[in-house]
Design a protein around this motif. Structure first.
Motif, PDB file in Angstrom:
ATOM      1  N   SER A 178       0.873  -1.176   0.000  1.00 42.84           N
ATOM      2  CA  SER A 178       0.000   0.000   0.000  1.00 42.84           C
ATOM      3  C   SER A 178       0.910   1.226   0.000  1.00 42.84           C
ATOM      4  CB  SER A 178      -0.922   0.016   1.226  1.00 42.84           C
ATOM      5  OG  SER A 178      -0.291   0.670   2.310  1.00 42.84           O
ATOM      6  N   GLN A 180       1.097   3.476   2.079  1.00 46.99           N
ATOM      7  CA  GLN A 180       0.929   4.048   3.407  1.00 46.99           C
ATOM      8  C   GLN A 180       1.963   5.111   3.789  1.00 46.99           C
ATOM      9  OE1 GLN A 180      -1.692   3.747   5.326  1.00 46.99           O
ATOM     10  NE2 GLN A 180      -0.750   5.223   6.718  1.00 46.99           N
ATOM     11  N   LYS A 183       2.156   8.216   1.470  1.00 42.91           N
ATOM     12  CA  LYS A 183       1.089   9.227   1.596  1.00 42.91           C
ATOM     13  C   LYS A 183       1.267  10.014   2.882  1.00 42.91           C
ATOM     14  CE  LYS A 183      -2.722   6.187   3.189  1.00 42.91           C
ATOM     15  NZ  LYS A 183      -4.139   5.933   3.060  1.00 42.91           N
ATOM     16  N   ARG A 202       0.052  -7.959  -2.592  1.00 43.29           N
ATOM     17  CA  ARG A 202       0.254  -8.729  -1.355  1.00 43.29           C
ATOM     18  C   ARG A 202       0.337 -10.209  -1.698  1.00 43.29           C
ATOM     19  NH1 ARG A 202      -3.826  -5.201   2.610  1.00 43.29           N
ATOM     20  NH2 ARG A 202      -2.845  -3.237   2.023  1.00 43.29           N
ATOM     21  N   GLN A 216      -6.648  -0.016  -4.736  1.00 37.64           N
ATOM     22  CA  GLN A 216      -7.198   0.749  -3.619  1.00 37.64           C
ATOM     23  C   GLN A 216      -7.566   2.153  -4.062  1.00 37.64           C
ATOM     24  OE1 GLN A 216      -4.382   0.925  -0.366  1.00 37.64           O
ATOM     25  NE2 GLN A 216      -5.105  -1.011   0.488  1.00 37.64           N
ATOM     26  N   HIS A 438      -4.112  -2.586  13.011  1.00 39.96           N
ATOM     27  CA  HIS A 438      -4.280  -1.946  11.696  1.00 39.96           C
ATOM     28  C   HIS A 438      -2.904  -1.885  11.035  1.00 39.96           C
ATOM     29  CE1 HIS A 438      -6.068   0.294   8.497  1.00 39.96           C
ATOM     30  NE2 HIS A 438      -5.479   1.420   8.806  1.00 39.96           N
ATOM     31  N   HIS A 439      -2.110  -0.902  11.356  1.00 41.92           N
ATOM     32  CA  HIS A 439      -0.682  -0.916  11.012  1.00 41.92           C
ATOM     33  C   HIS A 439       0.041  -0.079  12.056  1.00 41.92           C
ATOM     34  CE1 HIS A 439      -1.490   2.975   9.299  1.00 41.92           C
ATOM     35  NE2 HIS A 439      -2.168   2.484   8.283  1.00 41.92           N
ATOM     36  N   GLY A 475     -10.563   0.844   5.325  1.00 43.56           N
ATOM     37  CA  GLY A 475     -10.003   0.929   6.665  1.00 43.56           C
ATOM     38  C   GLY A 475      -8.973   2.027   6.692  1.00 43.56           C
ATOM     39  N   GLY A 476      -8.918   2.731   7.815  1.00 45.02           N
ATOM     40  CA  GLY A 476      -7.921   3.792   7.927  1.00 45.02           C
ATOM     41  C   GLY A 476      -7.778   4.221   9.358  1.00 45.02           C
ATOM     42  N   ARG A 479      -3.047   9.045  12.133  1.00 41.89           N
ATOM     43  CA  ARG A 479      -1.679   8.515  12.253  1.00 41.89           C
ATOM     44  C   ARG A 479      -0.935   9.143  13.433  1.00 41.89           C
ATOM     45  NH1 ARG A 479      -3.856   5.299   8.343  1.00 41.89           N
ATOM     46  NH2 ARG A 479      -4.199   6.482   6.437  1.00 41.89           N
ATOM     47  N   GLY A 520      -6.034   9.126   7.319  1.00 44.32           N
ATOM     48  CA  GLY A 520      -6.572   8.772   6.008  1.00 44.32           C
ATOM     49  C   GLY A 520      -7.249   7.434   6.009  1.00 44.32           C
ATOM     50  N   ILE A 521      -7.384   6.885   4.843  1.00 48.55           N
ATOM     51  CA  ILE A 521      -8.142   5.635   4.686  1.00 48.55           C
ATOM     52  C   ILE A 521      -7.849   5.056   3.305  1.00 48.55           C
ATOM     53  CG2 ILE A 521     -10.179   6.760   3.680  1.00 48.55           C
ATOM     54  CD1 ILE A 521     -11.876   4.828   5.485  1.00 48.55           C
ATOM     55  N   ALA A 522      -8.066   3.780   3.156  1.00 50.77           N
ATOM     56  CA  ALA A 522      -8.020   3.173   1.820  1.00 50.77           C
ATOM     57  C   ALA A 522      -9.239   2.268   1.651  1.00 50.77           C
ATOM     58  CB  ALA A 522      -6.741   2.373   1.636  1.00 50.77           C
TER      59      ALA A 522
END
Ligand code: ASP
Length: 575
Positions: A178, A180, A183, A202, A216, A438-439, A475-476, A479, A520-522
């Protein structure tokens, strides 16, 4: 111009359905118009590519009848000229809306498969969705900026595809799972609204709605909190639904907490188009010390939970049907399905192993908590929370579909909701370690930072998922923009200071120079299009997808390459 869809003779005339991207037009070869041409028309076969010229005529005036199923159903063309551009072999399957040809074969002849109207419509809709997304974001001052696909390998997320570098021997790029971190760096660079429709990669095991490369709708915003992001994205989805399928989604979308979703549906992506909600009996049975049922008592002692779900009398099932549910539960990984049928004005349970054990007080309390009447059946699951939730949620979906409570395909009610307040970490019981739910760049809830060290399992995340009809579509999160908090999260994940620097040095560095608060979100474009088209597989909205085995039956990728190529890449393969 178009392709011959079907041919028939009627009343001495030759009728052909000519198909192009826009639909079907009936053309007719009449002996009285041109006898030679009428003769020649008998040469034509399915899927030949032809061009014709002729006079548009009223079918009814010609003694025919209109076809209300076709937008051109009132006319036909009296052919005066014909050109055959190319002939076709007999296609391996019919070019029809609905066919039962196996997918492997369809994908091996994807060009023909894509000629089918169902798929043509899917891609027209996918195009519409992409245009709609682009114009919405453009109107709201988002910049579409591309991010690299060849990136640094960083462990921890999804499994990456690796790409060997020829220039730097023995090193590898990863294909971006992604955009991530890029961005986030856009936000740090001052582009305060970004979006991209972007391919991600992935190397995961493929399940029904997963592909190794997927698309995405990716977005990021500066100076925002959760509700600002959610509001902006609701606007995007409302626009997409309107533009793509003419549906008006109601705003604001309902918000449900992760804990509530788990408690009521056993799932963080609940399909709330139907009931069959779960009832958590843990606290109640704890108070009653298991209510006389040793299995409950043991479960509760070990920190397990007890949950129930009610099958109302109106959906009454035979004993055999109920027994079959036992197999469903076993397939879901459960040991079995405890059940009890309510009888005698709620004073008795029948058909139940618990009936003889449970004491009157507990029986009454469970009945009351489940709000049951005679003839209702209560299902039970007990044990470790994770397993209980996944079995009960699987059973609920199974029943929902078996009892016809959820429509299959379209039309359907649209059930769109946000799930929020996720845990920040997931605990792996075997390795006794924490992983990011999430991450690792997701901000803890305000006030939870202090517990990152002492009790990471209790920290909640500023994360949100968007769920449509039981599918996770987006999902987002907000941060982390404070390098100290970022380090603490890495610490909690067991990443050493040295590794933090080695793996995420570029992010920690960027965080040193005045990063803005951002989030944010994807969204999964493929899954979204799958829902909007009522398709049962994301492969029906991806032009050239891979099979479940991760291969492409059309081009036969992946293939082996010759030894010379491998040598250039400093790679050897094992026998
Ligand atoms: N990058 C995340 C993902 O692919 C989405 C996000 O947090 O914006 O799931």
């Amino acid at each position: 111009m178009g392709w011959v869809q079907s041919l028939r003779d009627h009343g001495g005339r030759r009728f052909i359905d000519l198909r192009d991207r826009y639909g079907i037009t009936q053309i007719v070869f009449k002996p009285e118009t041109d006898a030679a041409l009428h003769d020649r028309s008998h040469e034509l076969r399915s899927e030949w590519c032809i061009g014709i010229r002729g006079i548009v005529e009223d079918r009814v005036k010609n003694g025919g009848s209109p076809n209300p199923k076709l937008s051109t159903g009132e006319i036909e063309i009296d052919v005066g000229q014909l050109e055959i551009f190319s002939r076709s072999e007999v296609p391996p399957f019919e070019i029809e809306d609905k066919i039962d040809t196996g997918e492997e074969k369809r994908l091996a002849h994807r060009t023909l498969d894509l000629r089918r109207r169902t798929l043509q419509k899917n891609f027209a809709l996918r195009h519409r969705v992409a245009q709609s997304v682009r114009s919405y974001f453009d109107e709201n001052s988002f910049l579409e900026i591309e991010t690299p696909a060849l990136v640094k390998y960083t462990p921890g997320g999804a499994r990456n595809f690796l790409v060997p570098s020829r220039h730097v021997p023995k090193t590898f790029f990863a294909l971006a799972e992604s955009p991530q971190l890029f961005k986030q760096m856009f936000m740090m660079a001052g582009f305060d609204r970004y979006f991209q429709i972007v391919k991600c990669f992935r190397d995961e095991d493929l399940r029904g709605d997963r592909q190794p490369e997927f698309t995405q709708i990716d977005a990021e915003m500066s100076f925002v909190n959760e509700s600002i992001v959610q509001e902006m994205m609701e606007g995007m989805l409302v626009r997409v639904f309107k533009d793509a399928i003419g549906v008006e989604l109601q705003r604001p979308f309902p918000i449900i907490s992760y804990d509530e979703a788990m408690s009521r549906y056993g799932s963080d992506k609940p399909d709330t188009r139907f009931g069959l909600e779960h009832i958590d009996l843990t606290a109640l049975l704890k108070e009653l010390d298991g209510g006389g049922v040793p299995l409950f008592q043991e479960t509760l002692k070990k920190g397990g939970i007890v949950k129930a779900m009610v099958l109302p009398k109106k959906h009454e099932m035979s004993r055999m049907e109920l027994d079959r549910l036992e197999d469903v539960v076993k397939q879901l990984g459960g040991a079995g399905l405890g059940r009890a049928k309510v009888a005698e004005g709620g004073k008795q349970w029948t058909q139940s192993p618990f009936a003889k054990m449970i004491n009157a007080e507990a029986l009454a309390a469970v009945n009351q908590a489940c709000k049951v009447e005679d003839g209702d059946v209560i299902f039970f699951q007990f044990g470790k929370p994770k397993l209980v939730h996944s079995i009960m949620s699987g059973l609920r979906l199974h029943l929902g579909s078996q009892l016809g409570l959820v429509p299959k395909g379209l039309p359907t009610p649209w059930n769109v909701l946000w799930v929020v307040d996720f845990p920040l970490f997931e605990h792996d019981e075997d390795s006794k370690t924490f992983a990011a739910a999430h991450h690792p760049f997701t901000s803890p809830k305000i006030g939870d930072e202090d517990r990152l060290k002492t009790d990471p399992g209790s920290c909640k995340a500023r994360a949100y998922d968007l769920v449509i009809n039981g599918n996770e579509i987006g999902g987002g999160s907000i941060r982390i923009h404070d390098s100290a908090v970022q380090s603490k999260v890495f610490d909690a994940l067991g990443i050493s200071a040295e590794d933090q620097e080695r793996k995420f040095g570029f992010l920690l560095q960027a965080l040193q120079y005045g990063p803005p608060p951002h989030g944010g979100i994807a969204f999964g474009l493929d899954r979204l299009c799958m829902l909007l088209t009522g398709s049962s597989s994301i492969r029906d909205v991806i032009a050239f997808p891979k099979t479940q085995k991760g291969t492409d039956p059309l081009t036969h990728a992946p293939t082996s390459v010759d030894a010379k190529q491998l040598r250039e890449l400093h790679i050897t393969t094992l026998p």
